[in-house]
Design a protein around this motif. Sequence first.
Motif, PDB file in Angstrom:
ATOM      1  N   SER A  43       1.225  -0.495   0.337  1.00  0.00           N
ATOM      2  CA  SER A  43       0.045   0.173  -0.259  1.00  0.00           C
ATOM      3  C   SER A  43       0.371   1.623  -0.359  1.00  0.00           C
ATOM      4  O   SER A  43       0.345   2.107  -0.606  1.00  0.00           O
ATOM      5  CB  SER A  43      -1.056   0.063   0.994  1.00  0.00           C
ATOM      6  N   LYS A  44       1.669   0.985   0.778  1.00  0.00           N
ATOM      7  CA  LYS A  44       2.582   2.061   0.758  1.00  0.00           C
ATOM      8  C   LYS A  44       3.718   2.414   0.078  1.00  0.00           C
ATOM      9  O   LYS A  44       3.556   3.567  -0.694  1.00  0.00           O
ATOM     10  CB  LYS A  44       4.038   2.516   2.113  1.00  0.00           C
ATOM     11  N   ASP A  45       3.273   2.039  -1.682  1.00  0.00           N
ATOM     12  CA  ASP A  45       4.288   2.436  -2.887  1.00  0.00           C
ATOM     13  C   ASP A  45       2.658   2.968  -4.004  1.00  0.00           C
ATOM     14  O   ASP A  45       3.480   2.730  -5.201  1.00  0.00           O
ATOM     15  CB  ASP A  45       4.691   1.020  -3.499  1.00  0.00           C
ATOM     16  N   ILE A  46       1.298   2.440  -3.308  1.00  0.00           N
ATOM     17  CA  ILE A  46       0.523   3.336  -4.091  1.00  0.00           C
ATOM     18  C   ILE A  46       0.583   4.670  -4.204  1.00  0.00           C
ATOM     19  O   ILE A  46      -0.158   5.561  -2.961  1.00  0.00           O
ATOM     20  CB  ILE A  46      -0.781   2.569  -3.712  1.00  0.00           C
ATOM     21  N   VAL A  47       0.012   5.452  -5.307  1.00  0.00           N
ATOM     22  CA  VAL A  47      -0.017   6.542  -5.483  1.00  0.00           C
ATOM     23  C   VAL A  47      -1.244   6.944  -6.164  1.00  0.00           C
ATOM     24  O   VAL A  47      -1.860   6.149  -6.638  1.00  0.00           O
ATOM     25  CB  VAL A  47       1.270   8.122  -5.190  1.00  0.00           C
ATOM     26  N   LYS A  48      -2.374   8.508  -6.103  1.00  0.00           N
ATOM     27  CA  LYS A  48      -3.394   8.623  -7.313  1.00  0.00           C
ATOM     28  C   LYS A  48      -3.191   8.948  -7.726  1.00  0.00           C
ATOM     29  O   LYS A  48      -3.088  10.415  -7.899  1.00  0.00           O
ATOM     30  CB  LYS A  48      -4.468   8.388  -5.510  1.00  0.00           C
ATOM     31  N   GLY A  49      -3.125   8.742  -8.807  1.00  0.00           N
ATOM     32  CA  GLY A  49      -3.238   9.543  -9.929  1.00  0.00           C
ATOM     33  C   GLY A  49      -4.720   9.879 -11.288  1.00  0.00           C
ATOM     34  O   GLY A  49      -5.438   8.540 -10.931  1.00  0.00           O
ATOM     35  N   VAL A  50      -4.486  10.927 -11.661  1.00  0.00           N
ATOM     36  CA  VAL A  50      -6.214  11.213 -13.213  1.00  0.00           C
ATOM     37  C   VAL A  50      -5.449  11.403 -14.222  1.00  0.00           C
ATOM     38  O   VAL A  50      -4.527  12.090 -14.003  1.00  0.00           O
ATOM     39  CB  VAL A  50      -6.534  12.544 -12.112  1.00  0.00           C
ATOM     40  N   GLU A  51      -5.486  10.880 -14.675  1.00  0.00           N
ATOM     41  CA  GLU A  51      -5.225  10.875 -16.641  1.00  0.00           C
ATOM     42  C   GLU A  51      -5.694  12.111 -17.365  1.00  0.00           C
ATOM     43  O   GLU A  51      -7.243  12.269 -17.195  1.00  0.00           O
ATOM     44  CB  GLU A  51      -5.602   9.513 -17.236  1.00  0.00           C
ATOM     45  N   TYR A  52      -4.814  12.613 -17.208  1.00  0.00           N
ATOM     46  CA  TYR A  52      -5.311  14.161 -17.875  1.00  0.00           C
ATOM     47  C   TYR A  52      -5.242  14.240 -19.390  1.00  0.00           C
ATOM     48  O   TYR A  52      -5.994  15.023 -20.186  1.00  0.00           O
ATOM     49  CB  TYR A  52      -4.423  15.236 -17.354  1.00  0.00           C
ATOM     50  N   GLU A  53      -4.428  13.349 -19.466  1.00  0.00           N
ATOM     51  CA  GLU A  53      -4.321  13.367 -21.412  1.00  0.00           C
ATOM     52  C   GLU A  53      -3.937  12.167 -21.600  1.00  0.00           C
ATOM     53  O   GLU A  53      -3.608  11.295 -20.668  1.00  0.00           O
ATOM     54  CB  GLU A  53      -3.542  14.272 -21.889  1.00  0.00           C
ATOM     55  N   ASP A  54      -3.970  11.300 -22.870  1.00  0.00           N
ATOM     56  CA  ASP A  54      -4.171  10.140 -23.000  1.00  0.00           C
ATOM     57  C   ASP A  54      -2.354   9.644 -22.630  1.00  0.00           C
ATOM     58  O   ASP A  54      -1.722  10.089 -23.025  1.00  0.00           O
ATOM     59  CB  ASP A  54      -4.184   9.898 -24.556  1.00  0.00           C
ATOM     60  N   GLY A  55      -2.315   8.768 -21.592  1.00  0.00           N
ATOM     61  CA  GLY A  55      -1.234   8.206 -21.203  1.00  0.00           C
ATOM     62  C   GLY A  55      -0.553   9.043 -19.881  1.00  0.00           C
ATOM     63  O   GLY A  55       0.497   8.816 -20.276  1.00  0.00           O
ATOM     64  N   GLN A  56      -0.917  10.398 -19.445  1.00  0.00           N
ATOM     65  CA  GLN A  56      -0.494  11.043 -19.914  1.00  0.00           C
ATOM     66  C   GLN A  56      -1.447  11.127 -17.453  1.00  0.00           C
ATOM     67  O   GLN A  56      -2.149  11.841 -17.762  1.00  0.00           O
ATOM     68  CB  GLN A  56      -0.391  12.508 -19.422  1.00  0.00           C
ATOM     69  N   TYR A  57      -0.173  11.011 -17.006  1.00  0.00           N
ATOM     70  CA  TYR A  57      -0.699  11.202 -15.535  1.00  0.00           C
ATOM     71  C   TYR A  57      -0.636  12.234 -14.348  1.00  0.00           C
ATOM     72  O   TYR A  57       0.605  12.426 -14.017  1.00  0.00           O
ATOM     73  CB  TYR A  57      -1.098  10.244 -14.961  1.00  0.00           C
ATOM     74  N   VAL A  58      -1.532  13.091 -13.125  1.00  0.00           N
ATOM     75  CA  VAL A  58      -1.242  13.928 -12.854  1.00  0.00           C
ATOM     76  C   VAL A  58      -1.515  13.396 -11.424  1.00  0.00           C
ATOM     77  O   VAL A  58      -2.352  12.642 -10.807  1.00  0.00           O
ATOM     78  CB  VAL A  58      -2.137  14.936 -12.936  1.00  0.00           C
ATOM     79  N   ILE A  59      -0.522  13.537 -10.425  1.00  0.00           N
ATOM     80  CA  ILE A  59       0.219  12.437  -9.459  1.00  0.00           C
ATOM     81  C   ILE A  59      -0.870  13.653  -8.005  1.00  0.00           C
ATOM     82  O   ILE A  59      -0.328  14.739  -7.821  1.00  0.00           O
ATOM     83  CB  ILE A  59       1.015  12.062  -8.764  1.00  0.00           C
ATOM     84  N   ILE A  60      -1.837  13.332  -6.880  1.00  0.00           N
ATOM     85  CA  ILE A  60      -2.551  13.674  -6.594  1.00  0.00           C
ATOM     86  C   ILE A  60      -2.122  13.744  -4.886  1.00  0.00           C
ATOM     87  O   ILE A  60      -2.291  11.822  -5.050  1.00  0.00           O
ATOM     88  CB  ILE A  60      -4.029  13.831  -6.336  1.00  0.00           C
TER      89      ILE A  60
END
Length: 307
Positions: A59-76
């Motif tokens: 679990s400690k190695d998991i971050v949440k990301g939102v796909e902003y463009e195709d294949g490009q994620y923003v980490i929150i």
Amino acid sequence: MATRTIWKGAITFGLVHIPVGLHTATTESGVDFDWLDRRSMDPVGYKRINKRTGKEIESKDIVKGVEYEDGQYVIISPEEIAEAYPRTTQTIEIQQFVESAEVSFVYLERPYYIAPINKGQKVYALLRDTLVKSGKIGIAKVVIQTKQHLAALIPMGDALVLNLMRWGDEVKSVEGLDLPKAGAKSMSPSASELKMAKMLVDEMSAEWDPAEYQDEFKAAIMGLVEQKAQAGKTETVIAPQEEAPAYADNVIDLTDLLQRSLRGGASKGRAKAEAKPAKKAAPRSSAVKKAPAKKAAKSARQAKKAA
């Protein structure tokens, strides 16, 4: 049958404050299948798997990301998500009143019964009866389990119903659908066709009785469940309980509040709210919006099972 109060707060409009409790108005009619290990009858969970390597990760190695463009994620980060959550106010804040016919049923999502608490019966009845006589419903905003909802406040008999709504950008347009245009000559039925269609509708018409409609699949499955339960083949699942949130219970003189609201208190308050800068509007509408929604949806499912 009485249901437990799942939320306590107040309806507010102008300067009026109505202490209320929220109760579930529906139950799930489907069959809820859980995964079990057939060898031990233990519950089966979901492993966190790296989809590329196929390996399980912590679990400690998991971050949440939102796909902003195709294949490009923003980490929150968790801190950014917590900051983006709407402020819990414990209020059903009515934004405006509209004609009930103006709100299409496609916007309505989930109903809750509202009941007055803490000597709020009189002002509750006043709002309910005013909505009935005016033919209007209230459009409100409310925060439930860290998620903000748009909602319609609708009178129904002796009760007020809070029906959670879909946001405007969640309802798709009918543009692009191959629909027959109203009034188009090529699609207009003949007089005889309209007459026969009306006769058929009249023949099949009856008073609405929801008890006549049953989920046949559920009935079949639950019949099998009953047979196996009688044979002693049962398992027990204990659902977690949630604590009720704190809420305001002060009741102010109704006549005074109505007079002050009519003198401009409500409009001044609304103007002040609109004048505030929307600092968090941009990030919530893009990268941040979807991440907390997933967590809120999970919490809603857990609360539904607990109810």
